[in-house]
Design a protein around this motif. Sequence first.
Motif, PDB file in Angstrom:
ATOM      1  N   PHE A   1       0.860  -1.169   0.000  1.00 33.57           N
ATOM      2  CA  PHE A   1       0.000   0.000   0.000  1.00 33.57           C
ATOM      3  C   PHE A   1       0.900   1.223   0.000  1.00 33.57           C
ATOM      4  CE2 PHE A   1      -2.597  -3.411   1.494  1.00 33.57           C
ATOM      5  CZ  PHE A   1      -3.815  -3.173   0.892  1.00 33.57           C
ATOM      6  N   ILE A   2       0.691   2.083  -0.959  1.00 32.82           N
ATOM      7  CA  ILE A   2       1.539   3.262  -1.114  1.00 32.82           C
ATOM      8  C   ILE A   2       0.672   4.504  -0.949  1.00 32.82           C
ATOM      9  CG2 ILE A   2       3.152   4.497  -2.602  1.00 32.82           C
ATOM     10  CD1 ILE A   2       3.479   1.846  -4.172  1.00 32.82           C
ATOM     11  N   GLN A   3       1.077   5.362  -0.016  1.00 28.76           N
ATOM     12  CA  GLN A   3       0.429   6.651   0.170  1.00 28.76           C
ATOM     13  C   GLN A   3       1.272   7.684  -0.552  1.00 28.76           C
ATOM     14  OE1 GLN A   3       0.267   7.207   4.397  1.00 28.76           O
ATOM     15  NE2 GLN A   3      -1.420   5.778   4.645  1.00 28.76           N
ATOM     16  N   VAL A   4       0.631   8.432  -1.428  1.00 22.25           N
ATOM     17  CA  VAL A   4       1.335   9.407  -2.253  1.00 22.25           C
ATOM     18  C   VAL A   4       0.811  10.802  -1.933  1.00 22.25           C
ATOM     19  CG1 VAL A   4       1.791  10.169  -4.626  1.00 22.25           C
ATOM     20  CG2 VAL A   4       1.617   7.719  -4.113  1.00 22.25           C
ATOM     21  N   GLU A   5       1.741  11.728  -1.745  1.00 28.85           N
ATOM     22  CA  GLU A   5       1.393  13.135  -1.611  1.00 28.85           C
ATOM     23  C   GLU A   5       1.884  13.838  -2.872  1.00 28.85           C
ATOM     24  OE1 GLU A   5       2.128  16.982   1.306  1.00 28.85           O
ATOM     25  OE2 GLU A   5       3.205  15.125   1.699  1.00 28.85           O
ATOM     26  N   LEU A   6       0.991  14.558  -3.516  1.00 31.68           N
ATOM     27  CA  LEU A   6       1.343  15.281  -4.728  1.00 31.68           C
ATOM     28  C   LEU A   6       1.844  16.685  -4.381  1.00 31.68           C
ATOM     29  CD1 LEU A   6      -1.710  14.300  -6.971  1.00 31.68           C
ATOM     30  CD2 LEU A   6       0.566  13.257  -6.935  1.00 31.68           C
TER      31      LEU A   6
ATOM     32  N   ASP B   1      11.488  -6.886  -6.956  1.00 28.23           N
ATOM     33  CA  ASP B   1      10.496  -6.549  -7.979  1.00 28.23           C
ATOM     34  C   ASP B   1       9.796  -5.240  -7.621  1.00 28.23           C
ATOM     35  OD1 ASP B   1       8.895  -7.096 -10.332  1.00 28.23           O
ATOM     36  OD2 ASP B   1       7.289  -7.733  -8.975  1.00 28.23           O
ATOM     37  N   PHE B   2       9.441  -5.064  -6.363  1.00 27.41           N
ATOM     38  CA  PHE B   2       8.798  -3.825  -5.932  1.00 27.41           C
ATOM     39  C   PHE B   2       9.749  -2.640  -6.096  1.00 27.41           C
ATOM     40  CE2 PHE B   2       7.825  -0.731  -2.524  1.00 27.41           C
ATOM     41  CZ  PHE B   2       6.647  -0.236  -3.071  1.00 27.41           C
ATOM     42  N   ASP B   3      11.008  -2.818  -5.729  1.00 22.72           N
ATOM     43  CA  ASP B   3      12.004  -1.759  -5.886  1.00 22.72           C
ATOM     44  C   ASP B   3      12.123  -1.350  -7.350  1.00 22.72           C
ATOM     45  OD1 ASP B   3      14.156  -0.001  -5.018  1.00 22.72           O
ATOM     46  OD2 ASP B   3      15.496  -1.448  -5.988  1.00 22.72           O
ATOM     47  N   ARG B   4      12.117  -2.324  -8.255  1.00 23.39           N
ATOM     48  CA  ARG B   4      12.167  -2.040  -9.695  1.00 23.39           C
ATOM     49  C   ARG B   4      10.951  -1.232 -10.137  1.00 23.39           C
ATOM     50  NH1 ARG B   4      14.302  -6.995 -10.581  1.00 23.39           N
ATOM     51  NH2 ARG B   4      12.255  -7.889 -10.890  1.00 23.39           N
ATOM     52  N   PHE B   5       9.777  -1.620  -9.624  1.00 23.14           N
ATOM     53  CA  PHE B   5       8.555  -0.880  -9.942  1.00 23.14           C
ATOM     54  C   PHE B   5       8.684   0.577  -9.491  1.00 23.14           C
ATOM     55  CE2 PHE B   5       4.584   0.886  -8.300  1.00 23.14           C
ATOM     56  CZ  PHE B   5       3.845   0.970  -9.477  1.00 23.14           C
ATOM     57  N   LEU B   6       9.158   0.762  -8.261  1.00 24.16           N
ATOM     58  CA  LEU B   6       9.313   2.138  -7.755  1.00 24.16           C
ATOM     59  C   LEU B   6      10.265   2.939  -8.632  1.00 24.16           C
ATOM     60  CD1 LEU B   6       9.563   1.954  -3.856  1.00 24.16           C
ATOM     61  CD2 LEU B   6       7.717   2.892  -5.239  1.00 24.16           C
TER      62      LEU B   6
ATOM     63  N   MET C   1       6.230   9.743  -0.897  1.00 27.18           N
ATOM     64  CA  MET C   1       5.552   8.446  -0.906  1.00 27.18           C
ATOM     65  C   MET C   1       5.900   7.711   0.372  1.00 27.18           C
ATOM     66  SD  MET C   1       6.179   7.009  -4.745  1.00 27.18           S
ATOM     67  CE  MET C   1       7.932   7.298  -4.756  1.00 27.18           C
ATOM     68  N   ARG C   2       4.955   6.929   0.860  1.00 26.88           N
ATOM     69  CA  ARG C   2       5.201   6.034   1.990  1.00 26.88           C
ATOM     70  C   ARG C   2       4.600   4.686   1.639  1.00 26.88           C
ATOM     71  NH1 ARG C   2       4.202   9.820   7.145  1.00 26.88           N
ATOM     72  NH2 ARG C   2       6.160  10.939   6.923  1.00 26.88           N
ATOM     73  N   SER C   3       5.397   3.641   1.823  1.00 23.67           N
ATOM     74  CA  SER C   3       4.950   2.293   1.481  1.00 23.67           C
ATOM     75  C   SER C   3       4.761   1.460   2.740  1.00 23.67           C
ATOM     76  CB  SER C   3       5.983   1.602   0.587  1.00 23.67           C
ATOM     77  OG  SER C   3       6.176   2.327  -0.594  1.00 23.67           O
ATOM     78  N   SER C   4       3.716   0.646   2.737  1.00 25.46           N
ATOM     79  CA  SER C   4       3.459  -0.311   3.810  1.00 25.46           C
ATOM     80  C   SER C   4       3.186  -1.653   3.167  1.00 25.46           C
ATOM     81  CB  SER C   4       2.243   0.107   4.646  1.00 25.46           C
ATOM     82  OG  SER C   4       2.453   1.356   5.257  1.00 25.46           O
ATOM     83  N   PHE C   5       3.849  -2.685   3.676  1.00 25.29           N
ATOM     84  CA  PHE C   5       3.686  -4.030   3.137  1.00 25.29           C
ATOM     85  C   PHE C   5       2.629  -4.778   3.934  1.00 25.29           C
ATOM     86  CE2 PHE C   5       7.712  -2.620   1.667  1.00 25.29           C
ATOM     87  CZ  PHE C   5       7.864  -3.203   0.439  1.00 25.29           C
TER      88      PHE C   5
END
Length: 154
Positions: A66-71, A115-120, A133-137
């Motif tokens: 789950f990624i929280q994004v602030e624009l 794989d997730f790091d590559r996506f980011l 961005m903040r990610s939670s697994f």
Amino acid sequence: MDAIDARLLSALQRDGRQTVTDLAAAVGLSPTPCARRLARLEAEGVIEGYSARVDQARIGFPVSVFIQVELESQSKDAIDTFERAVRGFDRVMECHLMTGTRDILMRVVAADLTDFDRFLEDKLMRVPGIRSMRSSFALRTMVRRQVLPVRVSA
């Protein structure tokens, strides 16, 4: 939407592969009126389509993030630019515009941490207009419903 439509939608959500004959019997109609109701619900956009539920882990994507994004800006143009970009990322399973301190909440699937790091690095970090961005697994899924509650309209 009447009680028969509600029963139709509930039955279809439980088993979308039912024949019209079986569905009609389940809701107390004959097949022709049942097919007409289905066609109407599809035309009205109540039924958006049909698909198979697939176990993400069994096809190689056991990780949910789950990624929280602030624009940087919450303008319509900034939100539209972000939305257009993430619509093209097949790993993004859900993306919601939110209230509160973070603008966007996304659920992304990945094979593993690499794989997730590559996506980011290759995808999400290249989208213009992201402030943070903040990610939670997810450790495990406790509840995942596929069947919406269906209520009769007044």
